[in-house]
Design a protein around this motif. Structure first.
Motif, short mmCIF file in Angstrom:
data_model
loop_
_atom_site.label_atom_id
_atom_site.label_comp_id
_atom_site.label_asym_id
_atom_site.label_seq_id
_atom_site.Cartn_x
_atom_site.Cartn_y
_atom_site.Cartn_z
N ARG A 190 0.78 -1.30 -0.06
CA ARG A 190 0.14 0.05 0.00
C ARG A 190 0.91 1.31 -0.04
NH1 ARG A 190 -5.34 -0.35 0.64
NH2 ARG A 190 -5.46 1.76 1.46
N PRO A 191 0.59 1.96 -1.03
CA PRO A 191 1.76 3.44 -1.00
C PRO A 191 0.98 4.21 0.13
CG PRO A 191 -0.05 3.45 -2.77
CD PRO A 191 -0.28 1.96 -2.17
N PHE A 192 1.82 5.30 0.14
CA PHE A 192 1.32 6.47 1.21
C PHE A 192 1.65 7.72 0.33
CE2 PHE A 192 5.56 5.11 2.53
CZ PHE A 192 6.46 6.25 2.01
N ILE A 193 1.17 8.94 0.92
CA ILE A 193 1.13 10.09 0.27
C ILE A 193 2.04 11.14 1.16
CG2 ILE A 193 -0.92 9.89 -0.78
CD1 ILE A 193 -2.20 11.98 1.05
N ALA A 194 2.52 12.21 0.69
CA ALA A 194 3.02 13.53 1.56
C ALA A 194 2.18 14.43 1.07
CB ALA A 194 4.43 13.66 1.23
N SER A 195 0.92 14.70 1.89
CA SER A 195 -0.12 15.62 1.33
C SER A 195 0.26 16.89 0.97
CB SER A 195 -1.28 15.50 2.49
OG SER A 195 -0.81 16.02 3.44
N HIS A 196 1.16 17.45 1.76
CA HIS A 196 1.91 18.91 1.59
C HIS A 196 3.05 19.21 2.16
CE1 HIS A 196 0.32 18.32 5.75
NE2 HIS A 196 0.39 19.82 6.21
N SER A 197 3.88 18.64 1.16
CA SER A 197 5.62 18.63 1.22
C SER A 197 6.11 19.06 -0.05
CB SER A 197 6.20 17.52 1.72
OG SER A 197 5.38 17.25 3.24
N ASN A 198 7.22 19.93 0.02
CA ASN A 198 7.83 20.38 -1.04
C ASN A 198 9.37 19.61 -1.19
OD1 ASN A 198 5.98 21.86 -2.14
ND2 ASN A 198 6.62 23.69 -1.21
N ALA A 199 10.14 19.88 -1.97
CA ALA A 199 11.50 19.32 -2.33
C ALA A 199 12.47 20.23 -1.53
CB ALA A 199 11.80 19.28 -3.70
N HIS A 200 13.00 19.26 -0.65
CA HIS A 200 14.16 19.93 0.37
C HIS A 200 15.30 20.32 -0.49
CE1 HIS A 200 17.34 19.71 3.49
NE2 HIS A 200 16.32 20.05 4.17
N HIS A 201 15.77 19.53 -1.61
CA HIS A 201 17.05 20.15 -2.61
C HIS A 201 16.66 21.63 -2.83
CE1 HIS A 201 20.22 19.53 -5.14
NE2 HIS A 201 19.48 20.02 -6.11
N ILE A 202 15.56 21.97 -3.12
CA ILE A 202 15.16 23.37 -3.59
C ILE A 202 15.24 24.43 -2.40
CG2 ILE A 202 13.70 25.00 -4.88
CD1 ILE A 202 15.21 22.74 -6.63
N CYS A 203 14.39 23.80 -1.48
CA CYS A 203 14.34 24.87 -0.03
C CYS A 203 14.40 23.94 1.12
CB CYS A 203 12.83 25.36 -0.08
SG CYS A 203 12.40 26.45 1.34
N PRO A 204 15.61 24.02 1.68
CA PRO A 204 16.04 23.09 2.69
C PRO A 204 15.54 23.29 3.94
CG PRO A 204 17.61 24.95 2.39
CD PRO A 204 16.71 25.02 1.44
#
Length: 321
Positions: A190-204
C-alpha cells in the motif's frame, strides 16, 4: 482564461471554523477555502484536514469528532458532496460539483485507541498523518529533536490502517519514521502520500522531502502534494507562484511527473504566495503553469494524478463501512 479542475489535498478550514464558530463556509473571506472560492478556482475536490490546535488542550477523540461534525453541518450542508469511496469520487466527476474528503493530521486525538481509528474511518476519514511536527504516542514528528521513528504502538497503528484501508500521510513525520513506514508499506503493497510537502533540495526546510524520500514515494506509487506556504517554497521574501516551478522541475527530474499533486496548506498558514492567496486563484495558477509546461502535465498535477490515486486506493463501496 482556462479553468482546469483542481484537487487540493490539504487545507485547515475545519480547524479554523472550530476556533471561530462565526465563520461562514459559503463565502467568508477569512477562509482561504470556502464554497465560493472553490467554485471560482475550479476546485473539484478539497481534502479537509482535522488538525487539533494546541489551544484545545490535551488532544482527545471528541476534538476529532467536533471537526467531523463541522464538516457535516457547516460544509456538506451547503452543497459540498462528501467523498468516502471510489464510486463517490467517480460520481462527483460525472456531476461536475464540488466535493470534500477528510484527513486526520496527527494521531494524537486517537488517544492510542485503535477503536477510535475504526470510528474515524466509519465517519469518513480516509487519510491519516501519523504526527504533526512533534512526538505523540505513535511516532516522532519532523521537528522532534531526538529524531525518533515509530513507537511499537505506532507500528500497530500503521498495520491497522493497512488492514482497514486508511491511507497514510508522511507530511510532518520524522525522517526515521518515514523509512520505517516505507518498509511496512513495502510489505503491505500500500502506497502512502505526502499531502503537503515540497523538495528539500530546492528549499532546505525540515518539512520538505529529501531526494531519497521523493524517490521512495515514487517507487511505492504514492503522491506528493505541492505546498504553497512561502517558507516551504523559497528562503527569503517576495515568494510567488514562479518559485513553485523549481520544486516541480526537481521532482520531475527524479522521475515524479506522475507523482505531483497539490496540497496548498490553505487556512493553516499565516502568510501566502504573493499571487496565490486563496483557492479562488487556482485558475490563475493553472494558466501560469500552462505557459511553462504541456497541457497534459499541468492537468496531471492539478487533477489527474490525484484522481487516479483516489480511484485506485479509496475503498470500493462494498468495502466501505
Amino acid at each position: 482564461m482556462i479553468k482546469k479542475p483542481v484537487i487540493d489535498f490539504h487545507c485547515d478550514a475545519l480547524s479554523k471554523m472550530l476556533l471561530d464558530p462565526k465563520l461562514d463556509f459559503t463565502q467568508d473571506e477569512r477562509l482561504d477555502v470556502n464554497l465560493t472560492r472553490m467554485e471560482e478556482g475550479g476546485v473539484r475536490l478539497q481534502c479537509f484536514a482535522i488538525f487539533l490546535s494546541q489551544s484545545l488542550g490535551k488532544p482527545k477523540i471528541e476534538h476529532i469528532l467536533n471537526q467531523i461534525d463541522i464538516f457535516n453541518q457547516r460544509v456538506i450542508r451547503f452543497g459540498v458532496t462528501p467523498v468516502f469511496t471510489a464510486e463517490d469520487f467517480i460520481a462527483l466527476e460525472q456531476s461536475g460539483g464540488q466535493g470534500g474528503i477528510l484527513s486526520l493530521e496527527g494521531a494524537d486525538g486517537l488517544e492510542g485507541n485503535l477503536f477510535y481509528l475504526q470510528l474515524c474511518y466509519e465517519k469518513g476519514v480516509r487519510f491519516l498523518g501519523l504526527t504533526w511536527n512533534y512526538a505523540n504516542w505513535a511516532a516522532d514528528g519532523i521537528l522532534e529533536p531526538r529524531g525518533g521513528g515509530l513507537t511499537p504502538e505506532g507500528v500497530s497503528l500503521v498495520k491497522a490502517c493497512h488492514e482497514l484501508g486508511m491511507i497514510l500521510d508522511v507530511s510532518h513525520l520524522s525522517v526515521k519514521g518515514f523509512w520505517e513506514l516505507a518498509e511496512l508499506a513495502g510489505h503491505s503493497g500500500r502506497p502512502f502520500i505526502a499531502s503537503h510537502s515540497n523538495a528539500h533540495h530546492i528549499c532546505p526546510n525540515a518539512r520538505n522531502l529529501r531526494d531519497d524520500q521523493i524517490k521512495e514515494i515514487i517507487r511505492l506509487g504514492g503522491k506528493i502534494g505541492i505546498n504553497m506556504y512561502p517558507p516551504f517554497v523559497k528562503e527569503g521574501e517576495n515568494t510567488s507562484i514562479r518559485d513553485i516551478l523549481p520544486h516541480i522541475d526537481h521532482i520531475c527530474s527524479l522521475g515524479g511527473e506522475h507523482t505531483i499533486m497539490l496540497g496548498s496548506d490553505f487556512d493553516g498558514i499565516e502568510i501566502h504566495l504573493s499571487d496565490l492567496q486563496h483557492a479562488g486563484q487556482y485558475a490563475d495558477f493553472a494558466n501560469f503553469l500552462l505557459k511553462h509546461y504541456s497541457e497534459e502535465l499541468v492537468w496531471g498535477w492539478l487533477y489527474g494524478n490525484a484522481a487516479g490515486f483516489l480511484k485506485a486506493w479509496l475503498p470500493p463501496k462494498e468495502k466501505a463501512l
